[in-house]
Write an enzyme that holds these catalytic residues in place. Structure first.
Site, mmCIF file in Angstrom:
data_model
loop_
_atom_site.group_PDB
_atom_site.id
_atom_site.type_symbol
_atom_site.label_atom_id
_atom_site.label_comp_id
_atom_site.label_asym_id
_atom_site.label_seq_id
_atom_site.Cartn_x
_atom_site.Cartn_y
_atom_site.Cartn_z
ATOM 1 N N SER A 151 0.815 -1.095 0.043
ATOM 2 C CA SER A 151 0.125 -0.035 0.196
ATOM 3 C C SER A 151 0.921 1.273 -0.025
ATOM 4 O O SER A 151 1.852 1.166 0.478
ATOM 5 C CB SER A 151 -0.975 0.030 1.215
ATOM 6 O OG SER A 151 -1.381 1.409 1.330
ATOM 7 N N TYR A 187 -1.039 -0.618 10.313
ATOM 8 C CA TYR A 187 -1.170 -0.866 8.753
ATOM 9 C C TYR A 187 0.080 -0.311 7.901
ATOM 10 O O TYR A 187 0.628 -1.377 7.196
ATOM 11 C CB TYR A 187 -2.311 -0.052 8.381
ATOM 12 C CG TYR A 187 -2.641 -0.456 6.847
ATOM 13 C CD1 TYR A 187 -3.043 -1.832 6.349
ATOM 14 C CD2 TYR A 187 -2.776 0.533 5.920
ATOM 15 C CE1 TYR A 187 -3.692 -2.114 5.383
ATOM 16 C CE2 TYR A 187 -2.903 0.211 4.488
ATOM 17 C CZ TYR A 187 -3.657 -1.145 4.224
ATOM 18 O OH TYR A 187 -3.900 -1.420 3.060
HETATM 19 P P1 NDP Z 1 -11.612 -5.793 1.243
HETATM 20 O O1 NDP Z 1 -11.762 -5.999 2.521
HETATM 21 O O2 NDP Z 1 -12.577 -5.540 0.137
HETATM 22 O O3 NDP Z 1 -10.934 -7.486 0.846
HETATM 23 C C1 NDP Z 1 -10.032 -8.043 1.359
HETATM 24 C C2 NDP Z 1 -10.358 -9.371 1.807
HETATM 25 O O4 NDP Z 1 -9.602 -10.236 2.550
HETATM 26 C C3 NDP Z 1 -11.818 -9.710 2.405
HETATM 27 O O5 NDP Z 1 -12.484 -10.560 1.521
HETATM 28 C C4 NDP Z 1 -11.443 -10.096 3.638
HETATM 29 O O6 NDP Z 1 -12.405 -11.073 4.375
HETATM 30 C C5 NDP Z 1 -10.482 -10.986 3.274
HETATM 31 N N1 NDP Z 1 -9.611 -11.425 4.673
HETATM 32 C C6 NDP Z 1 -9.441 -10.486 5.936
HETATM 33 N N2 NDP Z 1 -8.713 -11.251 6.725
HETATM 34 C C7 NDP Z 1 -8.183 -12.271 5.921
HETATM 35 C C8 NDP Z 1 -7.422 -13.694 6.496
HETATM 36 N N3 NDP Z 1 -7.091 -13.642 7.761
HETATM 37 N N4 NDP Z 1 -7.229 -14.384 5.389
HETATM 38 C C9 NDP Z 1 -7.900 -14.581 4.343
HETATM 39 N N5 NDP Z 1 -8.570 -13.374 3.925
HETATM 40 C C10 NDP Z 1 -8.784 -12.446 4.835
HETATM 41 O O7 NDP Z 1 -10.332 -4.983 0.752
HETATM 42 P P2 NDP Z 1 -9.596 -4.610 -0.463
HETATM 43 O O8 NDP Z 1 -10.012 -5.198 -1.615
HETATM 44 O O9 NDP Z 1 -9.727 -3.158 -0.567
HETATM 45 O O10 NDP Z 1 -8.031 -5.025 -0.127
HETATM 46 C C11 NDP Z 1 -7.103 -5.839 -0.604
HETATM 47 C C12 NDP Z 1 -5.804 -5.712 -0.422
HETATM 48 O O11 NDP Z 1 -5.428 -4.382 -1.133
HETATM 49 C C13 NDP Z 1 -5.413 -5.505 1.041
HETATM 50 O O12 NDP Z 1 -4.304 -6.035 1.343
HETATM 51 C C14 NDP Z 1 -5.376 -4.083 1.406
HETATM 52 O O13 NDP Z 1 -4.691 -3.773 2.334
HETATM 53 C C15 NDP Z 1 -4.781 -3.567 -0.094
HETATM 54 N N6 NDP Z 1 -4.922 -2.101 -0.332
HETATM 55 C C16 NDP Z 1 -6.363 -1.699 -0.326
HETATM 56 C C17 NDP Z 1 -6.234 -0.158 -0.925
HETATM 57 C C18 NDP Z 1 -7.866 0.152 -0.938
HETATM 58 O O14 NDP Z 1 -7.663 1.625 -0.988
HETATM 59 N N7 NDP Z 1 -8.719 -0.656 -1.102
HETATM 60 C C19 NDP Z 1 -5.195 0.630 -0.947
HETATM 61 C C20 NDP Z 1 -4.111 -0.031 -0.651
HETATM 62 C C21 NDP Z 1 -3.784 -1.520 -0.506
HETATM 63 P P3 NDP Z 1 -13.656 -10.449 5.389
HETATM 64 O O15 NDP Z 1 -14.321 -9.285 4.416
HETATM 65 O O16 NDP Z 1 -14.364 -11.370 5.710
HETATM 66 O O17 NDP Z 1 -12.725 -9.612 6.509
#
Ligand code: NDP
Length: 253
Positions: free
Chosen positions: A144, A159
């Site tokens: 990120s 984070y």
């Molecule tokens: P979302 O919350 O939409 O997706 C993340 C997914 O990861 C969810 O389905 C969540 O499940 C799942 N998850 C959480 N904990 C676990 C675990 N222990 N094991 C497996 N899966 C898990 O987030 P984004 O799509 O926005 O984020 C995706 C990635 O991109 C992340 O790493 C985030 O940090 C990164 N990112 C996002 C940005 C943004 O602005 N959106 C910017 C920069 C980086 P549940 O919903 O049940 O918790």
């Protein structure tokens, strides 16, 4: 170019309906890869895998908590058995928490560090053994902008620390596995329109946020997915230990 036919990919955290992971899973499948759609929540992963299959792609769903050491190894082994190999790993699962350090408990710190950083380590460790034996592999981590410039509006210092740890880990791992034909790269998205912040912002809030972004808009999951597809491709074979910013110019270094 960037054809992924015959490749097998695992995308973690890919069950979120509007998330970056599902966009990556769909994009890899559209390029021809068989995709293991993994998520901590079964229903989400199943839904995305079914949607990929109904549009002509190859996908299977897996329940996977990336912080569970034994489960990670078991699921990686199952994917190799079910789909024949594991060529591409996308460490996408992640969580954030908007909180200041003075209010942060040790449990908050550990939770965010464990899902983002330890999960990336565990999945990579399980995947590389198989990748090295086949002398091909692509590991792509979702870091990120918060890990590069320090905090954002939505993420606490834990984070930022976790996302910076991913960048360091990727660089060291890239050197370690390069002789066996495995590349390790990261992407560092800025603000992307997903539900990670607990629900999509109103249009007015989006306009407000966009004012501070040089390209004047929030990014889309598909824009992250396109870069991941490129890094997963044969054509990107001479790129390793690299990080790609996808942030509309909000952090330029
Ligand atoms: P979302 O919350 O939409 O997706 C993340 C997914 O990861 C969810 O389905 C969540 O499940 C799942 N998850 C959480 N904990 C676990 C675990 N222990 N094991 C497996 N899966 C898990 O987030 P984004 O799509 O926005 O984020 C995706 C990635 O991109 C992340 O790493 C985030 O940090 C990164 N990112 C996002 C940005 C943004 O602005 N959106 C910017 C920069 C980086 P549940 O919903 O049940 O918790």
């Amino acid at each position: 170019m960037f054809d992924l036919s015959g490749r097998v990919a695992l995308v973690t955290g890919a069950g979120s309906q509007r998330g970056i992971g599902q966009a990556i899973a769909r994009a890899l499948a559209a390029q021809g890869a068989a995709v293991a759609v993994a998520d901590i929540e079964a229903a989400g992963a199943e839904r995305i895998a079914t949607e990929i299959e109904s549009s002509g792609g190859i996908a299977r769903s897996y329940v996977l908590d990336v912080t569970d050491e034994r489960a990670v190894q078991t699921v990686v082994d199952r994917i190799i058995r079910d789909l024949g190999a594991l060529d591409i790993l996308v460490n996408n699962a992640g969580i954030t928490q908007p909180i200041s350090v003075k209010d942060m408990t040790l449990a908050d710190w550990n939770r965010v560090m464990t899902v983002n950083a330890t999960g990336t380590f565990l999945c990579s460790r399980s995947a590389i053994v198989h990748m090295q034996s086949r002398r091909f592999g692509r590991i792509i981590n979702i870091s990120s902008v918060s890990g590069k410039r320090g905090g954002g509006v939505y993420g606490g210092a834990h984070y930022s620390a976790a996302k910076a740890a991913i960048l360091g880990f990727a660089k060291a791992l890239a050197r370690e596995v390069a002789p066996s034909g495995v590349t390790v790269n990261s992407v560092a998205p800025g603000l992307i329109l997903t539900d990670i912040r607990g629900g999509v912002e109103s249009e007015a809030e989006q306009c407000e946020i966009s004012r501070d972004i040089p390209l004047q808009r929030i990014g889309l999951p598909e824009e992250v997915a396109a870069t991941v597809c490129f890094l997963a491709s044969t054509e990107a074979g001479y790129i390793t230990g690299e990080e790609v910013d996808i942030n509309g110019g909000s952090h330029i270094d």
